[in-house]
Design a protein around this motif. Structure first.
Motif, mmCIF file in Angstrom:
data_model
loop_
_atom_site.group_PDB
_atom_site.id
_atom_site.type_symbol
_atom_site.label_atom_id
_atom_site.label_comp_id
_atom_site.label_asym_id
_atom_site.label_seq_id
_atom_site.Cartn_x
_atom_site.Cartn_y
_atom_site.Cartn_z
ATOM 1 N N GLN A 1 -12.595 -5.302 21.328
ATOM 2 C CA GLN A 1 -13.315 -4.403 20.445
ATOM 3 C C GLN A 1 -13.420 -5.277 18.917
ATOM 4 N N SER A 2 -12.295 -6.371 18.576
ATOM 5 C CA SER A 2 -12.505 -7.111 17.435
ATOM 6 C C SER A 2 -13.925 -7.927 17.586
ATOM 7 N N SER A 3 -14.195 -8.451 18.657
ATOM 8 C CA SER A 3 -15.542 -9.292 18.831
ATOM 9 C C SER A 3 -16.759 -8.563 18.377
ATOM 10 N N VAL A 4 -16.655 -6.922 18.764
ATOM 11 C CA VAL A 4 -17.579 -6.198 18.370
ATOM 12 C C VAL A 4 -17.504 -5.659 17.003
ATOM 13 N N THR A 5 -16.548 -5.205 16.526
ATOM 14 C CA THR A 5 -16.482 -4.747 15.383
ATOM 15 C C THR A 5 -16.115 -5.737 14.021
ATOM 16 N N GLY A 6 -15.586 -6.506 14.319
ATOM 17 C CA GLY A 6 -15.080 -7.573 13.301
ATOM 18 C C GLY A 6 -13.715 -7.179 12.915
ATOM 19 N N PHE A 7 -12.951 -6.176 13.158
ATOM 20 C CA PHE A 7 -11.765 -5.666 12.613
ATOM 21 C C PHE A 7 -10.852 -5.907 13.696
ATOM 22 N N CYS A 8 -9.652 -6.780 13.165
ATOM 23 C CA CYS A 8 -8.661 -6.919 14.202
ATOM 24 C C CYS A 8 -7.243 -6.816 13.304
ATOM 25 N N PRO A 9 -6.250 -5.867 13.797
ATOM 26 C CA PRO A 9 -5.066 -5.588 13.157
ATOM 27 C C PRO A 9 -4.229 -6.697 12.885
ATOM 28 N N ALA A 10 -4.369 -7.770 13.877
ATOM 29 C CA ALA A 10 -3.435 -8.706 13.742
ATOM 30 C C ALA A 10 -3.703 -9.636 12.601
ATOM 31 N N ALA A 11 -5.225 -9.752 12.374
ATOM 32 C CA ALA A 11 -5.736 -10.454 11.132
ATOM 33 C C ALA A 11 -5.475 -10.104 10.105
ATOM 34 N N ALA A 12 -5.457 -8.660 9.868
ATOM 35 C CA ALA A 12 -5.092 -7.816 8.696
ATOM 36 C C ALA A 12 -3.587 -8.214 8.319
ATOM 37 N N VAL A 13 -2.633 -8.304 9.430
ATOM 38 C CA VAL A 13 -1.254 -8.613 8.899
ATOM 39 C C VAL A 13 -1.076 -10.072 8.609
ATOM 40 N N PHE A 14 -1.813 -10.817 9.463
ATOM 41 C CA PHE A 14 -1.772 -12.223 8.942
ATOM 42 C C PHE A 14 -2.404 -12.490 7.381
ATOM 43 N N ARG A 15 -3.361 -11.632 7.190
ATOM 44 C CA ARG A 15 -4.060 -12.024 5.779
ATOM 45 C C ARG A 15 -3.174 -11.724 4.676
ATOM 46 N N ARG A 16 -2.094 -10.640 4.996
ATOM 47 C CA ARG A 16 -1.335 -10.047 3.840
ATOM 48 C C ARG A 16 -0.139 -11.182 3.870
ATOM 49 N N LEU A 17 0.130 -11.938 4.982
ATOM 50 C CA LEU A 17 0.856 -12.906 4.918
ATOM 51 C C LEU A 17 0.578 -14.111 4.311
ATOM 52 N N GLY A 18 -0.676 -14.079 3.830
ATOM 53 C CA GLY A 18 -1.233 -15.369 3.124
ATOM 54 C C GLY A 18 -1.834 -16.377 3.951
ATOM 55 N N LEU A 19 -2.206 -16.164 4.966
ATOM 56 C CA LEU A 19 -2.893 -17.257 5.725
ATOM 57 C C LEU A 19 -4.616 -17.197 5.363
ATOM 58 N N SER A 20 -4.897 -18.336 5.070
ATOM 59 C CA SER A 20 -6.344 -18.630 4.560
ATOM 60 C C SER A 20 -7.311 -18.145 5.691
ATOM 61 N N SER A 21 -8.498 -17.493 5.385
ATOM 62 C CA SER A 21 -9.408 -17.063 6.177
ATOM 63 C C SER A 21 -10.072 -18.094 6.802
ATOM 64 N N GLY A 22 -10.476 -18.111 8.183
ATOM 65 C CA GLY A 22 -11.356 -18.868 8.951
ATOM 66 C C GLY A 22 -12.712 -18.383 8.745
ATOM 67 N N CYS A 23 -13.605 -18.928 9.953
ATOM 68 C CA CYS A 23 -14.871 -18.312 9.956
ATOM 69 C C CYS A 23 -15.071 -16.990 10.785
ATOM 70 N N ALA A 24 -14.318 -16.545 11.697
ATOM 71 C CA ALA A 24 -14.541 -15.326 12.250
ATOM 72 C C ALA A 24 -14.009 -14.042 11.603
ATOM 73 N N PHE A 25 -12.827 -14.114 10.814
ATOM 74 C CA PHE A 25 -12.368 -12.966 10.484
ATOM 75 C C PHE A 25 -12.258 -13.114 8.771
ATOM 76 N N ARG A 26 -13.141 -12.200 8.263
ATOM 77 C CA ARG A 26 -13.425 -12.711 6.812
ATOM 78 C C ARG A 26 -13.063 -11.142 6.069
#
Length: 67
Positions: free
Chosen positions: A42-67
């Motif tokens: 589902q994240s490949s189709v929609t572009g939304f990943c809950p884990a990516a949202a959590v990691f983003r809040r933890l301060g990880l820099s974006s890559g090319c897949a999850f913006r």
């Protein structure tokens, strides 16, 4: 480590742990593997990943897949 690698590392770790638990404890642990697979799909189709949202809040820099 960027956001993409963190998401892939988390998904791979959960999948391997789930397979190990299925072999040693109960085959019902394969449901966790299925959940991880469905979430990746589902994240490949929609572009939304809950884990990516959590990691983003933890301060990880974006890559090319999850913006």
């Amino acid at each position: 480590m960027n956001l993409d690698r963190a998401v892939l590392a988390l998904a791979g770790t959960i999948t391997l742990v789930s397979a190990l638990l299925a072999a040693l404890v109960s085959p019902w642990w394969l449901l966790l593997t299925a959940f991880v697979g469905l979430n990746l799909l589902q994240s490949s189709v929609t572009g939304f990943c809950p884990a990516a949202a959590v990691f983003r809040r933890l301060g990880l820099s974006s890559g090319c897949a999850f913006r």
